[in-house]
Each structure stands twice: as structure tokens, then as C-alpha cells.
Design a protein around this motif. Structure first.
Motif, short mmCIF file in Angstrom:
data_model
loop_
_atom_site.label_atom_id
_atom_site.label_comp_id
_atom_site.label_asym_id
_atom_site.label_seq_id
_atom_site.Cartn_x
_atom_site.Cartn_y
_atom_site.Cartn_z
N ILE A 223 0.84 -1.20 0.00
CA ILE A 223 0.00 0.00 0.00
C ILE A 223 0.88 1.26 0.00
CG2 ILE A 223 -1.61 1.38 1.39
CD1 ILE A 223 -2.86 -1.29 2.32
N TYR A 224 1.86 1.30 0.90
CA TYR A 224 2.76 2.45 0.94
C TYR A 224 3.57 2.56 -0.34
CZ TYR A 224 1.92 3.79 5.80
OH TYR A 224 1.34 4.25 6.97
N SER A 225 3.94 1.42 -0.92
CA SER A 225 4.68 1.46 -2.18
C SER A 225 3.85 2.11 -3.28
CB SER A 225 5.07 0.04 -2.61
OG SER A 225 6.00 -0.54 -1.70
N GLY A 226 2.53 1.86 -3.26
CA GLY A 226 1.65 2.45 -4.25
C GLY A 226 1.57 3.96 -4.19
N VAL A 227 2.02 4.53 -3.08
CA VAL A 227 2.03 5.98 -2.91
C VAL A 227 3.45 6.55 -2.95
CG1 VAL A 227 1.48 7.86 -1.31
CG2 VAL A 227 -0.12 5.96 -1.60
N LEU A 228 4.38 5.86 -2.27
CA LEU A 228 5.68 6.48 -2.00
C LEU A 228 6.70 6.30 -3.12
CD1 LEU A 228 6.04 5.81 1.82
CD2 LEU A 228 5.27 7.87 0.64
N PHE A 229 6.57 5.29 -3.96
CA PHE A 229 7.47 5.25 -5.13
C PHE A 229 7.16 6.43 -6.05
CE2 PHE A 229 8.48 0.82 -4.07
CZ PHE A 229 9.83 0.81 -4.34
N ILE A 230 5.89 6.81 -6.12
CA ILE A 230 5.50 7.99 -6.90
C ILE A 230 5.99 9.26 -6.20
CG2 ILE A 230 3.51 9.35 -7.64
CD1 ILE A 230 2.06 6.57 -7.95
N ASP A 231 5.78 9.33 -4.90
CA ASP A 231 6.24 10.48 -4.12
C ASP A 231 7.76 10.63 -4.21
OD1 ASP A 231 5.69 12.49 -1.77
OD2 ASP A 231 7.30 11.21 -1.03
N GLY A 232 8.48 9.50 -4.16
CA GLY A 232 9.94 9.55 -4.16
C GLY A 232 10.53 10.12 -5.43
N ARG A 233 9.78 10.10 -6.53
CA ARG A 233 10.27 10.69 -7.77
C ARG A 233 10.58 12.18 -7.58
NH1 ARG A 233 9.18 10.33 -13.38
NH2 ARG A 233 9.24 8.06 -13.18
N MET A 234 9.85 12.84 -6.70
CA MET A 234 9.99 14.28 -6.54
C MET A 234 10.73 14.67 -5.25
SD MET A 234 8.50 14.91 -9.30
CE MET A 234 8.60 16.68 -9.23
N GLN A 235 11.31 13.69 -4.58
CA GLN A 235 12.04 13.97 -3.35
C GLN A 235 13.55 13.92 -3.59
OE1 GLN A 235 10.53 14.76 -0.45
NE2 GLN A 235 8.44 14.36 -1.20
N SER A 236 14.31 14.52 -2.68
CA SER A 236 15.77 14.45 -2.79
C SER A 236 16.27 13.04 -2.54
CB SER A 236 16.41 15.43 -1.81
OG SER A 236 16.01 15.14 -0.47
#
Length: 223
Positions: free
Chosen positions: A62-75
Motif C-alpha cells: 500500500i505504501y509502495s503504491g504511494v511512495l514510489f510515486i512520491d519519491g520521484r519528486m524527493q531528494s
């Protein structure tokens, strides 16, 4: 700053609890349990414990479904923390949540992996899997045995509390993911946030695709 401090304190507090206050670690029994789970020797495992172990894995997806996308825009990208989470559960996830900055945009192109995570199919498969696990655990599980193991075994105790922390922490990333999709609805946010596990699964199954900025905009923004 308050959010980051709270997450770091939670991370440190959970480590301190596991090391100092939780029940004893029965290493041989824990290794046997993990071996039996991996080798599909489930007959001797309490269905509640087997379901709980599997649901922790569902939470990581579930977190992967959100945070891999989020991580694209993080340092910092999410994938090192995802790998750490496979081994340590919520302890591997919390540092990423503390390091990340609020972000409500996504730029660039989605590759095949992100397309899968962004699809409703991904959420639907997780939802059906979760329903099967819940029915299996509640129908065939031995609750008195689970309570006894929760009170006496560090691994079962820590895994149970980690499951609760996964539920508690999801709202910290939910708002940004909704905003990335143009879904600014406080009612939906609180429904998803306040219904443990099933709320996030319903969200993944129903959310709109990402609003993707043009590749030219993404290149200009990353110069």
C-alpha cells in the motif's frame, strides 16, 4: 519541523520499546516460524499470526503504491527504504517519512513500474487479497493463543504494533497523493484515514490517475 520531530521520536521510541520493554525474543522459535511461513508449512501456524504477517506485507505494498510515486519528486528516492522495510517493517519506513518534504506534484513520465502502482488494478488485487486474509484469520484463528503470544513473544508483539503504526501513519502521505490527483476532498481524506487498512485499500482502488506535467516542464524544473 514538528511533523519531522514527531516521526523521529516515534522511530526512536519504537526501537527503544522493542529493545527494552517488549517481551523476550525467542530467536529459535521466531526463525522456525519464518521458515515455516516461507516454505508454506502453515499447518502448525495460528491463522491469525499468518494473516497478520501477510497483512504487514500488504501494508508495505500500500505504501509502495504511494511512495514510489512520491519519491520521484524527493531528494531521497523511496526504493532504499522500501528494501529496508521488507526486512524491518515500519522501522525501515519511518526514516523516509521523516526525511521527505511535503509535495503535491508529479512531473516526468511514468515507467511501467509506476504505471502498475498507479493503476486501480493494483489496489483491487490488494483489496481482494486482504479480504481473503481477514476472513481466513478471523474464521480459523485461535485468539487466546494469539493473545498469549502477543504477551510473551517479542516478534509477535512487535509485528502487531507495527501493523498499528502502519495504520496510524498513512494519513501523513495521503493528503499529498490526493492533491497530486486533483482530489482535494477533506471528507474523502478523513474516511480513508479513519478506516484502518480497508480505507487505504479502497482509496488505491478508486483514486484517479496521476496528473502528469509535461516532460519539458519536468526538465526545466530539474535544471
Amino acid at each position: 519541523m514538528n511533523r519531522k520531530l514527531a516521526l523521529w521520536l516515534l522511530w526512536g521510541g519504537f526501537i527503544a520499546y522493542i529493545l527494552l520493554l517488549s517481551p523476550p525474543l525467542h530467536l529459535e522459535e521466531t526463525l522456525t516460524l519464518l521458515k515455516n511461513i516461507i516454505t508454506l508449512q502453515w499447518a502448525t501456524i495460528n491463522p491469525i499470526i499468518l494473516s497478520l504477517f501477510s497483512l504487514v506485507g500488504i501494508w508495505l505494498l500500500i505504501y509502495s503504491g504511494v511512495l514510489f510515486i512520491d519519491g520521484r519528486m524527493q531528494s531521497l528516492p523511496f526504493w532504499p527504504f522500501a528494501i529496508a522495510s521488507v526486512a524491518s517493517g515500519v522501522l525501515g519506513l519511518l526514516p523516509y517519512l521523516a526525511f521527505r518534504e511535503p509535495n503535491q506534484e508529479f512531473s516526468g513520465q511514468k515507467d511501467a513500474f509506476l504505471n502498475l502502482l498507479d493503476s486501480r488494478f493494483f489496489g483491487i488485487v490488494l483489496s481482494f487479497s486482504t479480504i481473503i486474509l481477514l476472513v481466513y484469520g478471523f474464521t480459523f484463528g485461535d485468539w487466546s493463543d494469539f493473545v498469549q503470544q502477543f504477551q510473551s513473544d517479542r516478534f509477535i508483539n512487535g509485528m502487531s504494533l507495527a501493523f498499528c503504526l502502519f495504520c496510524l501513519l498513512f494519513p501523513t502521505v495521503l493528503g499529498d497523493d490526493m492533491a497530486r490527483r486533483g482530489w482535494n476532498n477533506p471528507q474523502v481524506f478523513w474516511i480513508v484515514a479513519l478506516i484502518p487498512l480497508l480505507g487505504p485499500l479502497a482509496y488505491l482502488s478508486l483514486r484517479q490517475p496521476l496528473l502528469v506535467a509535461s516532460s519539458q516542464t519536468w526538465r526545466l524544473g530539474n535544471r
